[in-house]
Design a protein around this motif. Structure first.
Motif, short mmCIF file in Angstrom:
data_model
loop_
_atom_site.label_atom_id
_atom_site.label_comp_id
_atom_site.label_asym_id
_atom_site.label_seq_id
_atom_site.Cartn_x
_atom_site.Cartn_y
_atom_site.Cartn_z
N UNK A 168 0.82 -1.21 0.00
CA UNK A 168 0.00 0.00 0.00
C UNK A 168 0.86 1.26 0.00
N UNK A 169 2.17 1.10 -0.04
CA UNK A 169 3.07 2.26 -0.06
C UNK A 169 3.34 2.84 1.31
N UNK A 170 2.99 2.11 2.38
CA UNK A 170 3.31 2.59 3.72
C UNK A 170 4.75 2.22 4.04
N UNK A 171 5.43 3.12 4.75
CA UNK A 171 6.81 2.88 5.15
C UNK A 171 6.84 2.40 6.60
N UNK A 172 7.76 1.50 6.87
CA UNK A 172 7.94 0.98 8.22
C UNK A 172 9.00 1.81 8.93
N UNK A 173 8.60 2.50 9.98
CA UNK A 173 9.53 3.27 10.80
C UNK A 173 9.87 2.47 12.04
N UNK A 174 11.08 2.65 12.54
CA UNK A 174 11.49 1.95 13.75
C UNK A 174 12.04 2.95 14.76
N UNK A 175 11.82 2.62 16.01
CA UNK A 175 12.42 3.40 17.10
C UNK A 175 13.59 2.56 17.62
N UNK A 176 14.77 3.14 17.57
CA UNK A 176 15.96 2.41 17.99
C UNK A 176 15.85 2.02 19.46
N UNK A 186 15.64 6.82 19.30
CA UNK A 186 15.29 7.77 18.24
C UNK A 186 14.55 7.04 17.12
N UNK A 187 13.51 7.68 16.58
CA UNK A 187 12.79 7.14 15.41
C UNK A 187 13.66 7.30 14.18
N UNK A 188 13.57 6.34 13.28
CA UNK A 188 14.39 6.37 12.07
C UNK A 188 13.73 5.53 10.98
N UNK A 189 14.44 5.37 9.87
CA UNK A 189 13.97 4.52 8.78
C UNK A 189 13.93 3.07 9.26
N UNK A 190 13.54 2.17 8.39
CA UNK A 190 13.25 0.79 8.77
C UNK A 190 14.44 0.06 9.39
N UNK A 191 15.59 0.14 8.75
CA UNK A 191 16.73 -0.63 9.22
C UNK A 191 18.01 -0.07 8.62
N UNK A 192 19.04 -0.02 9.43
CA UNK A 192 20.38 0.34 8.97
C UNK A 192 21.33 -0.75 9.42
#
Length: 192
Positions: free
Chosen positions: A37-45, A55-61
């Motif tokens: 559906x075009x939703x992005x998964x955000x993660x909180x470290x 801190x909230x960030x993109x899905x995975x680093x």
């Protein structure tokens, strides 16, 4: 994998040895996971992380292992951190790099290609890595970052305008060529 300013490998070091007040430039990746559906998964470290805890960030680093392709590293870390099975991994920003300093002096200094990943399975966060997750419509996320309503990691804040420039629908972004990856990442990609 330590790299020089042109992205050539110059050695290796352990993750704990390179994240401090004098962090050398090293190879990493960022990934943005999308559902269909075009939703992005955000993660909180996770709160106990050395860099940018809570801190909230993109899905995975993450960081590739010596000789590991970035695409493989993306899948490996998404499986470990979020229990995800990757359907597709596409290179978006092959030459992204940043340097950021935390309030306590710890530095992140990474040559960090950015990937779009699509999945169909639900995320199961590993508490050693991720404190919380949130699925958000891409346009809403971009608007929140641009208006400073969402506090996110410094690398994510730099990546969002570059990704938004690729178009409003993240599932239709044109992929970048793997030939544009830094030399250290291209060498790993070519290794069987």
């Amino acid at each position: 994998m330590l790299v020089d300013g042109q992205g050539h490998a110059i050695g290796t070091a352990s993750k704990t040895a390179v994240h401090g007040e004098r962090t050398p430039l090293h190879l990493a990746f960022s990934s943005y996971v999308f559902d269909h559906d075009g939703r992005v998964l955000l993660t909180r470290r996770a709160a106990h992380k050395l860099t940018w805890p809570g801190v909230w960030t993109n899905s995975c680093c993450g960081h590739p292992l010596p000789g590991e392709s970035l695409e493989h590293a993306v899948g490996r870390r998404l499986s470990y951190e979020l229990g995800l099975t990757v359907e597709r991994v596409d290179l978006m920003l092959p030459g992204f790099a940043y340097r950021a300093v935390m309030g306590n002096g710890i530095v992140e200094h990474e040559l960090c290609p950015v990937y779009r990943v699509t999945v169909s399975t639900p995320a199961t966060p590993n508490p050693d890595e991720v404190g919380e997750i949130l699925w958000m419509p891409w346009a809403e996320f971009v608007a929140g970052v641009r208006s400073d309503l969402l506090a996110i990691s410094p690398w994510c804040k730099e990546q969002i305008p570059l990704l938004a420039d690729l178009g409003p629908d993240p599932l239709r972004w044109p992929g970048a060529s793997a030939d544009d990856l830094p030399p250290a990442a291209r060498a790993a990609r070519e290794t069987p």
